[in-house]
Design an enzyme around this catalytic site. Structure first.
Site, PDB file in Angstrom:
ATOM      1  N   ALA A 197       0.963  -1.107  -0.017  1.00 11.49           N
ATOM      2  CA  ALA A 197      -0.122   0.058   0.016  1.00 11.49           C
ATOM      3  C   ALA A 197       0.834   1.137   0.018  1.00 11.49           C
ATOM      4  CB  ALA A 197      -1.009   0.151   1.270  1.00 11.49           C
ATOM      5  N   ALA A 198       1.459   1.512  -1.275  1.00 12.44           N
ATOM      6  CA  ALA A 198       2.352   2.627  -1.232  1.00 12.44           C
ATOM      7  C   ALA A 198       2.135   3.986  -1.558  1.00 12.44           C
ATOM      8  CB  ALA A 198       3.165   2.235  -2.427  1.00 12.44           C
ATOM      9  N   ALA A 199       1.012   4.400  -1.976  1.00 13.61           N
ATOM     10  CA  ALA A 199       0.549   5.945  -2.041  1.00 13.61           C
ATOM     11  C   ALA A 199       0.420   6.568  -0.453  1.00 13.61           C
ATOM     12  CB  ALA A 199      -0.818   5.859  -2.842  1.00 13.61           C
ATOM     13  N   CYS A 241      -1.840   2.567  11.519  1.00 10.76           N
ATOM     14  CA  CYS A 241      -2.352   3.875  12.219  1.00 10.76           C
ATOM     15  C   CYS A 241      -3.345   3.711  13.191  1.00 10.76           C
ATOM     16  CB  CYS A 241      -2.303   4.885  11.498  1.00 10.76           C
ATOM     17  SG  CYS A 241      -3.331   5.098  10.047  1.00 10.76           S
ATOM     18  N   ASP A 295      -5.050  -5.459  -6.437  1.00 10.37           N
ATOM     19  CA  ASP A 295      -5.531  -5.772  -5.050  1.00 10.37           C
ATOM     20  C   ASP A 295      -4.460  -6.407  -4.441  1.00 10.37           C
ATOM     21  OD1 ASP A 295      -6.800  -6.516  -2.934  1.00 10.37           O
ATOM     22  OD2 ASP A 295      -8.736  -7.269  -3.819  1.00 10.37           O
ATOM     23  N   GLY A 320       5.693   8.287   0.531  1.00 11.21           N
ATOM     24  CA  GLY A 320       6.369   8.357   1.967  1.00 11.21           C
ATOM     25  C   GLY A 320       7.501   7.367   2.103  1.00 11.21           C
ATOM     26  N   ASP A 335       1.735  -1.596   5.053  1.00  9.32           N
ATOM     27  CA  ASP A 335       1.133  -0.726   5.799  1.00  9.32           C
ATOM     28  C   ASP A 335      -0.512  -0.691   5.668  1.00  9.32           C
ATOM     29  OD1 ASP A 335       0.813   1.550   7.792  1.00  9.32           O
ATOM     30  OD2 ASP A 335       1.160   3.173   6.119  1.00  9.32           O
TER      31      ASP A 335
END
Length: 646
Positions: free
Chosen positions: A324-326, A451, A375, A329, A394
């Site tokens: 989940a790169a976007a 998070c 996906d 950062g 993440d």
């Protein structure tokens, strides 16, 4: 004549003495007796008379040198002793009486002054004592009127409060009092009230004062003690410090700090645990529009986002996947640590976010990344199983750790949202583990981060992965952070979850975060019977295995007794067969029905359903309450029937 002259000369001394006494009070310089005697001698007396008077004056001066100029009483007594005969002759004894009267008067005056001062000091002391007594009595009265016992509001008072606009001052005071009582419950609690009553009222007040829904504030109350809970909620109301990460592909932190400080940016090193982080205290220019930012010298990133990449610790020339790169950062940080070597697969399921991801990769000078849009659960099919060295997940979560950035989380999240996120996270972590090659020389690691502060999204997901795959939890390599939960309420997790790390706003001054690092031990899969959740790939694989078993295990019913005995032995062996991935295989339904000789025939499907759908504790408690209610109603009906029959 000489005697008379001597007497006349000496008779002048009393007047000079009186003059000296007056001079003492007017603070003027008085003449010495030696000077007076020389003045009298200069008026025409003979040398003999002068010598006699000089001797007498010297005798007087020798005695007076030992007396202080300011000791009036002693000086008067000396004068009376020395000049007594002359005074008697000249004033016929009046001077002695006057001197005696003046001495007694001065003595009595000094005594009266001393007594007056003592009386005044005693009066002042008595007045002070009275004031202290009055103050003490008033304080005791106030303490009696305002006792330490805090009383919860009654139902009528709560209903009246609901009809009026919220009184924030009253709510804040009541929250403080409830926290004070709960911190020392045995001594400060109200008689007849339980801890649950205080906690329920605290939940209501916190929800109305800070704007939380009932579910979220209930979860937070269950997770933290009341004092720490108040610190956490207050920390959510304050913004976190702005942090930037130096892009080591283009510059060094020291050079970047010097350039930004010249532009009017007040900054400092983030902490000892980070070699590339800077915290910005104040800036006279927009921190996201400087030439250095546009040139890709730094990336604006929260301090908590540093942690997963530091735990992953990618090495050069490795194959790494960011599931989940976007917006990029963490991906750009991984590329900086790898020094643009190897390959990074930057994946994100939302196509709209790929623009920001690509833009940041170009701005930061990343050249070893491949952007893809899949996906995450399908990535093992695309990239292949056991094909990469490290995976960073993440995972998408409820966001309960970043309430400061998104206050809508206070009211928008519910139990269904948490359960949906947890189900998706379990599927993603299994896919991440499947992509990693356990035989990698330098890798074989998976880092899972969220998070969120919810236990079902963090510890429960890692515990599920431990049961499903051959992995173990290893230390994250972070020197700070709180260890993860091993037991939480009715849940019990694997003891190795102590190696996971939790980060809180009120403790570490960063967003709420969870980080776990897994090491893949082998490429085999574990799928124990009775698990609640299972992946679709595993279900298809298990179905194929069952079908193959049914095809292989075919025995005709028309056999002799010997063949039947041999068939039974084969059945008993095949019943305990274990598949390659460690799963205990169950025999087909027809064989089970043949073995049930006592009349108890059951299909494997029904047994699996019974194992999977075990009632939860809440369902059990509800069932018990319903039974109790039914018994009470039956008793009431029986009593009514008895009373009606009588």
């Amino acid at each position: 004549m000489a005697a008379n002259k001597n007497r006349g000369a000496k008779s002048k001394n009393p007047s000079s003495k009186k003059k000296q006494r007056n001079d003492l009070f007017t603070q003027k310089k008085r003449p010495t007796r030696k000077d007076e005697v020389f003045d009298d001698v200069s008026d025409g007396q003979s040398k003999q008379e002068g010598e006699e008077e000089i001797e007498e004056a010297e005798d007087l001066l020798d005695g007076d040198e030992q007396v202080s100029d300011f000791d009036d009483a002693s000086e008067l007594s000396d004068d009376d002793d020395d000049d007594g005969p002359l005074a008697d002759d000249f004033l016929q004894g009046d001077d002695d009486n006057e001197d005696g009267d003046s001495g007694s008067a001065s003595g009595s005056g000094s005594d009266s002054d001393e007594t007056d001062i003592e009386e005044k000091s005693r009066a002042i002391d008595e007045q002070r004592a009275r004031e202290e007594e009055d103050a003490q009595a008033e304080m005791e009265l106030n303490i009696k009127e305002e006792s330490d016992e805090f009383r919860l509001p009654t139902k009528e008072e709560l209903e009246a409060e609901q009809q009026r606009p919220p009184d924030l001052a009253n709510l804040q005071l009541r929250i403080k009092e409830i926290v004070r009582v709960l911190s020392n419950f045995k001594e400060l609690r109200q008689e007849g009230t339980t801890r649950k009553d205080y906690i329920d009222q605290l939940k209501i007040d916190l929800g109305s004062y800070y704007g939380y829904n009932e579910f979220l504030i209930g979860v937070l109350v269950d997770m933290f003690p009341v004092v720490e809970l108040m610190e956490l909620i207050e920390a959510f109301e304050k913004p976190r410090p702005t942090c930037i990460r130096t892009n080591t592909l283009k510059t060094r932190r020291r050079d970047l700090a010097d350039v930004l400080s010249k532009r009017g940016v007040e900054l400092d090193q983030l902490s000892k645990w980070s070699k590339v982080g800077l915290v910005v205290y104040n800036s006279h220019v927009p921190i996201g529009a400087t030439p250095e930012y546009l040139a890709g010298f730094y990336y604006i990133q929260g301090a908590s986002s540093f942690l997963p990449v530091m735990a992953l610790a990618p090495q050069e020339k490795e194959r790494v996947v960011d599931m989940a790169a976007a917006p990029g950062g963490k991906t750009t940080y991984v590329a900086a640590l790898m020094k643009n070597s190897g390959i990074i697969y930057a994946n994100d399921i939302r196509e709209g976010r790929l623009k920001s991801l690509t833009a940041n990769l170009h701005r930061m000078g990343v050249t070893n990344a491949i952007v893809c849009n899949y996906d995450g659960r399908e990535l093992p099919k695309v990239l292949g199983q056991n094909s990469v060295d490290r995976v960073l997940l993440d995972a998408p979560c409820s966001g309960t750790g970043v309430i400061t950035k998104d206050p809508s989380v206070k009211t928008s999240k519910s139990l269904d949202d948490i359960q949906k996120c947890a189900h998706l996270q379990k599927q993603l972590i299994l896919a991440a583990i499947d992509m990693v090659d356990a035989k990698s020389k330098s890798g074989g690691y998976i880092v899972y981060s969220t998070c969120s502060m919810m236990v079902p999204e963090n510890e429960a997901v890692i515990d599920y992965a431990l049961k499903k795959r051959d992995v173990k939890v290893v230390p994250c390599g972070l020197d700070f952070g709180c260890p993860g939960y091993i037991r939480f309420r009715e849940h019990r997790f694997h003891t190795s979850l102590e190696n996971t790390r939790r980060f809180y706003p009120h403790v570490h001054n960063m967003d709420g975060f969870f980080v776990a690092k897994l090491k893949k031990m082998s490429n085999a899969k574990k799928n124990p019977v009775g698990s609640e959740d299972s992946e679709t790939v595993e279900q298809a694989h298990s179905a194929e295995e069952i079908r193959s078993d049914e095809d292989n295990i075919k025995e005709p019913e028309q056999h002799s007794n010997k063949q039947g005995l041999k068939g039974k032995k084969k059945k008993s062996l095949k019943k305990n067969e274990i598949s390659e991935n460690g799963k205990v295989e169950s025999p087909p339904a027809s064989k089970k029905k043949e073995r049930t000789e006592n009349g108890k025939a059951g299909s494997p499907a029904t047994s699996k359903k019974r194992k999977r759908k075990l009632p939860s504790k809440e369902e059990i408690s509800k069932a018990r309450e319903e039974k109790r209610k039914a018994l009470r109603e039956q008793k009431k009906k029986a009593k009514k029937q008895k009373t009606g029959g009588d």
